[in-house]
Write a protein that holds these residues in place. Structure first.
Motif, PDB file in Angstrom:
ATOM      1  N   LEU A 128       0.851  -1.191   0.000  1.00 54.46           N
ATOM      2  CA  LEU A 128       0.000   0.000   0.000  1.00 54.46           C
ATOM      3  C   LEU A 128       0.886   1.240   0.000  1.00 54.46           C
ATOM      4  O   LEU A 128       1.860   1.312   0.738  1.00 54.46           O
ATOM      5  CB  LEU A 128      -0.873   0.021   1.261  1.00 54.46           C
ATOM      6  N   LEU A 129       0.546   2.196  -0.860  1.00 52.80           N
ATOM      7  CA  LEU A 129       1.299   3.447  -0.900  1.00 52.80           C
ATOM      8  C   LEU A 129       0.333   4.565  -0.518  1.00 52.80           C
ATOM      9  O   LEU A 129      -0.715   4.714  -1.148  1.00 52.80           O
ATOM     10  CB  LEU A 129       1.832   3.707  -2.317  1.00 52.80           C
ATOM     11  N   HIS A 130       0.711   5.287   0.525  1.00 58.39           N
ATOM     12  CA  HIS A 130      -0.171   6.368   0.975  1.00 58.39           C
ATOM     13  C   HIS A 130       0.345   7.672   0.387  1.00 58.39           C
ATOM     14  O   HIS A 130       1.438   8.106   0.701  1.00 58.39           O
ATOM     15  CB  HIS A 130      -0.189   6.423   2.499  1.00 58.39           C
ATOM     16  N   GLU A 131      -0.432   8.256  -0.503  1.00 58.36           N
ATOM     17  CA  GLU A 131       0.016   9.478  -1.177  1.00 58.36           C
ATOM     18  C   GLU A 131      -1.093  10.515  -1.182  1.00 58.36           C
ATOM     19  O   GLU A 131      -2.207  10.233  -1.614  1.00 58.36           O
ATOM     20  CB  GLU A 131       0.395   9.172  -2.640  1.00 58.36           C
ATOM     21  N   GLY A 133      -3.222  11.847   0.755  1.00 58.26           N
ATOM     22  CA  GLY A 133      -4.547  11.547   1.276  1.00 58.26           C
ATOM     23  C   GLY A 133      -5.229  10.365   0.606  1.00 58.26           C
ATOM     24  O   GLY A 133      -6.357  10.016   0.939  1.00 58.26           O
ATOM     25  N   LYS A 134      -4.550   9.768  -0.366  1.00 55.73           N
ATOM     26  CA  LYS A 134      -5.140   8.598  -1.019  1.00 55.73           C
ATOM     27  C   LYS A 134      -4.266   7.392  -0.732  1.00 55.73           C
ATOM     28  O   LYS A 134      -3.076   7.519  -0.458  1.00 55.73           O
ATOM     29  CB  LYS A 134      -5.180   8.807  -2.541  1.00 55.73           C
ATOM     30  N   THR A 135      -4.847   6.219  -0.831  1.00 61.30           N
ATOM     31  CA  THR A 135      -4.056   5.004  -0.693  1.00 61.30           C
ATOM     32  C   THR A 135      -4.098   4.242  -2.008  1.00 61.30           C
ATOM     33  O   THR A 135      -5.169   4.002  -2.561  1.00 61.30           O
ATOM     34  CB  THR A 135      -4.589   4.124   0.451  1.00 61.30           C
ATOM     35  N   LEU A 136      -2.910   3.954  -2.525  1.00 59.10           N
ATOM     36  CA  LEU A 136      -2.793   3.215  -3.782  1.00 59.10           C
ATOM     37  C   LEU A 136      -2.264   1.816  -3.474  1.00 59.10           C
ATOM     38  O   LEU A 136      -1.555   1.625  -2.503  1.00 59.10           O
ATOM     39  CB  LEU A 136      -1.813   3.947  -4.719  1.00 59.10           C
ATOM     40  N   VAL A 137      -2.615   0.874  -4.316  1.00 56.58           N
ATOM     41  CA  VAL A 137      -2.137  -0.495  -4.078  1.00 56.58           C
ATOM     42  C   VAL A 137      -1.313  -0.972  -5.267  1.00 56.58           C
ATOM     43  O   VAL A 137      -1.731  -0.824  -6.409  1.00 56.58           O
ATOM     44  CB  VAL A 137      -3.311  -1.493  -3.912  1.00 56.58           C
ATOM     45  N   ASP A 138      -0.147  -1.529  -4.959  1.00 55.54           N
ATOM     46  CA  ASP A 138       0.708  -2.140  -5.976  1.00 55.54           C
ATOM     47  C   ASP A 138       0.759  -3.635  -5.690  1.00 55.54           C
ATOM     48  O   ASP A 138       1.269  -4.062  -4.660  1.00 55.54           O
ATOM     49  CB  ASP A 138       2.112  -1.516  -5.902  1.00 55.54           C
ATOM     50  N   TYR A 139       0.225  -4.434  -6.617  1.00 57.08           N
ATOM     51  CA  TYR A 139       0.166  -5.881  -6.389  1.00 57.08           C
ATOM     52  C   TYR A 139       1.371  -6.641  -6.936  1.00 57.08           C
ATOM     53  O   TYR A 139       1.370  -7.855  -6.948  1.00 57.08           O
ATOM     54  CB  TYR A 139      -1.128  -6.461  -6.982  1.00 57.08           C
ATOM     55  N   ASN A 140       2.414  -5.918  -7.397  1.00 59.13           N
ATOM     56  CA  ASN A 140       3.599  -6.638  -7.891  1.00 59.13           C
ATOM     57  C   ASN A 140       4.150  -7.600  -6.843  1.00 59.13           C
ATOM     58  O   ASN A 140       4.628  -8.674  -7.167  1.00 59.13           O
ATOM     59  CB  ASN A 140       4.714  -5.657  -8.276  1.00 59.13           C
ATOM     60  N   ARG A 141       4.092  -7.183  -5.589  1.00 57.47           N
ATOM     61  CA  ARG A 141       4.653  -8.023  -4.526  1.00 57.47           C
ATOM     62  C   ARG A 141       3.681  -9.130  -4.106  1.00 57.47           C
ATOM     63  O   ARG A 141       4.072 -10.091  -3.446  1.00 57.47           O
ATOM     64  CB  ARG A 141       4.998  -7.126  -3.329  1.00 57.47           C
ATOM     65  N   GLY A 142       2.431  -8.966  -4.468  1.00 59.93           N
ATOM     66  CA  GLY A 142       1.419  -9.958  -4.073  1.00 59.93           C
ATOM     67  C   GLY A 142       1.732 -11.313  -4.693  1.00 59.93           C
ATOM     68  O   GLY A 142       1.865 -11.418  -5.908  1.00 59.93           O
ATOM     69  N   GLY A 143       1.860 -12.343  -3.877  1.00 59.27           N
ATOM     70  CA  GLY A 143       2.135 -13.673  -4.400  1.00 59.27           C
ATOM     71  C   GLY A 143       3.611 -14.013  -4.490  1.00 59.27           C
ATOM     72  O   GLY A 143       3.973 -15.114  -4.903  1.00 59.27           O
ATOM     73  N   VAL A 144       4.488 -13.067  -4.112  1.00 60.06           N
ATOM     74  CA  VAL A 144       5.926 -13.381  -4.087  1.00 60.06           C
ATOM     75  C   VAL A 144       6.173 -14.363  -2.941  1.00 60.06           C
ATOM     76  O   VAL A 144       5.625 -14.202  -1.855  1.00 60.06           O
ATOM     77  CB  VAL A 144       6.761 -12.086  -3.902  1.00 60.06           C
TER      78      VAL A 144
END
Ligand code: ADP
Ligand code: ZN
Ligand code: MG
Length: 472
Positions: A128-131, A133-144
């Motif tokens: 999760l990247l908090h930028e 006031g918004k939170t963005l999700v990067d799933y590249n790491r998901g499943g590593v």
């Protein structure tokens, strides 16, 4: 000194260096534009079929063997349920009831063994990247693929925790299953910490989640020790809870009450077949495990008389150790002492970051470095000349022999005694100052000798000869 004993158990997460993710073919490489290494499997779309990455299971076995664990002949994946945006399936495929590795331990430098409970294999979650006031999700790491190494509460201080992590890091890098870069998140840990009066039962613990540097681990432990002793001193009770760590303030803060395993509704993962590890597989993987840092360091102190600190530094990084071994073998004198001195004093100054040392690609090959060691050990050049030659080799790419002749270091041996006498005669005021008690004045005369000998005079000898002549 606090009257309490600190009790710490670490849960260490280590990302495995596989090409692909744990259950799909997506790249497991760190970084990359957000959400580019993803597919329906690691995004948890309905109806997909995951398949276990064999390499990830093998890496976990290798890690377990290196840490003295028992390897389960059969282990199973389980689903651990929680809802959070970093986990699109709303369950993490992990191991709970039957992990791949059981037991084992990490031996600290003073000989104490920090027992491990088990090591299990699981998938990492997204980031999760908090930028703004918004939170963005990067799933590249998901499943590593991620290994969780669960330690028993055997650690007793922040220093123990740091040493334990460092040893773990060294072993994992040496066997090649992970790069264990805390700065990139491929090694992270949760610190479980409680206090007790010496000899008493374990106290109630707090769990500080997701620490990603040695400094944070240390600060979090120090802060928690203070916080919990204040509570206990005031007659209160520490709450069992999950806490976060703020690297800005060095403080921990309450995040949520600790969940029990019941809360995760673990159940066997129906989509993944059991992991079967045969004795033949164990034998094949054991054969791949190289000499581990501790054994290597012991060999260095025994064979070469290195200090424990130097031996530990050289054996911490696999490539450094292999370079050192190769250079010593090349030098034909087999003297590890001068190779160690030159590497630690000169090369380590140039190759100074963790990442660079891990990579270890100096511009001088081990073979050429070995030639330099041979020259130094045969007495053809002295210790300070060896350093100069090394630095010139580094910059020019030339061989030791070429540099030695270019610098004129291969001429007849210098006459230290007469050089020193001449230097004193040429520097009467410095000599007088030294005799009057200004010990710093000696530097000027030493400098004169070194210059006159074009750096060939051995510094230690010059020093003692000058002192002798000046006190006559
Ligand atoms: P849970 O089931 O809640 O995850 P575990 O028994 O698996 O708890 O332990 C998790 C971690 O907490 C382990 O690393 C263990 O060493 C550590 N731990 C357990 N009890 C204590 C305690 N009283 N103080 C400090 N650490 C503890
Ligand atoms: Zn995928
Ligand atoms: Mg646990």
């Amino acid at each position: 000194m606090s009257k309490y004993e600190v009790v710490i158990g670490l849960e260490t997460h280590i990302e495995l260096l596989t090409q692909s993710k744990l259950f799909c073919g997506c790249s497991a490489k760190f970084g990359g534009p957000p959400n580019t290494n993803v597919c329906p499997v690691c995004l948890g779309h309905p109806g997909v079929m995951p398949a276990l990455n064999r390499k990830a299971a093998e890496f976990t076995v290798i890690a377990g063997l290196a840490l003295g664990c028992k390897i389960a002949p059969l282990s199973y994946m389980d689903r651990k349920h929680y809802f959070y945006p970093d986990l699109p399936k709303a369950f993490q495929t992990s191991q709970f009831h039957h992990p791949i590795c059981v037991g084992g331990g990490v031996t600290l430098s003073d000989g104490r063994v920090m027992r491990l409970n088990h090591i299990h294999l699981e998938e990492d979650a997204g980031k999760l990247l908090h930028e703004r006031g918004k939170t963005l999700v990067d799933y590249n790491r998901g499943g590593v693929p991620l290994m969780e190494i669960v330690g028993e509460p055997d650690l007793r201080s922040a220093a123990d925790a740091a040493e334990y992590l460092e040893i773990l890091q060294g072993i994992m890098r040496t066997v090649g299953v992970s790069d264990c870069r805390m700065q990139e998140g491929s090694m992270r840990c949760d610190v479980n910490i409680s206090l007790r009066l010496p000899g008493a039962e374990y106290g109630i613990r707090a769990e500080i989640k997701n620490l990603n540097s040695f400094v944070s681990v240390r600060q979090a432990i120090e802060y928690e020790t203070e916080r919990q002793s204040d509570i206990l001193d005031a007659g209160g009770e520490v709450k069992q809870e999950t806490r976060g760590f703020d690297a800005g303030t060095g403080e921990t803060y309450s995040r949520r009450g600790k969940e029990n395993s019941d809360d995760y509704r673990y159940f066997p993962e129906p989509d993944i077949i059991p992991v079967r590890i045969t004795p033949a597989t164990i034998a094949r993987l054991s054969a791949q495990i190289p000499e581990l840092p501790r054994a290597r360091a012991a060999r260095y102190t025994e064979s070469f008389g290195l200090s424990e600190k130097d031996a530990a530094l050289l054996s911490k990084y696999r490539k450094v150790a292999e370079y050192f071994d190769a250079a010593v073998a090349e030098s034909s004198t087999g003297n590890g002492k001068s190779a160690a001195n030159l590497m630690l004093s000169q090369m380590f100054a140039k190759i100074s970051t963790e990442a660079e040392r891990e990579e270890w690609s100096p511009p001088i090959s081990a073979g050429r470095f070995g030639e330099l060691i041979a020259l130094a050990d045969s007495g053809k050049i002295n210790g300070s000349a060896a350093k100069r030659v090394l630095n010139a080799m580094w910059d020019s790419g030339k061989s030791a022999a070429e540099v030695v002749s270019e610098l004129g270091l291969d001429g007849p041996a210098v006459d230290v005694e007469s050089l020193c006498g001449a230097a004193i005669a040429a520097n009467p005021s410095a000599a007088a100052d030294f005799k009057a008690g200004k010990s710093k004045a000696l530097q000027a005369i030493i400098g004169y000798v070194m210059k006159a000998s074009r750096g060939k005079a051995p510094a230690d000898e010059v020093h003692s000869v000058l002192i002798r002549l000046l006190s006559e």
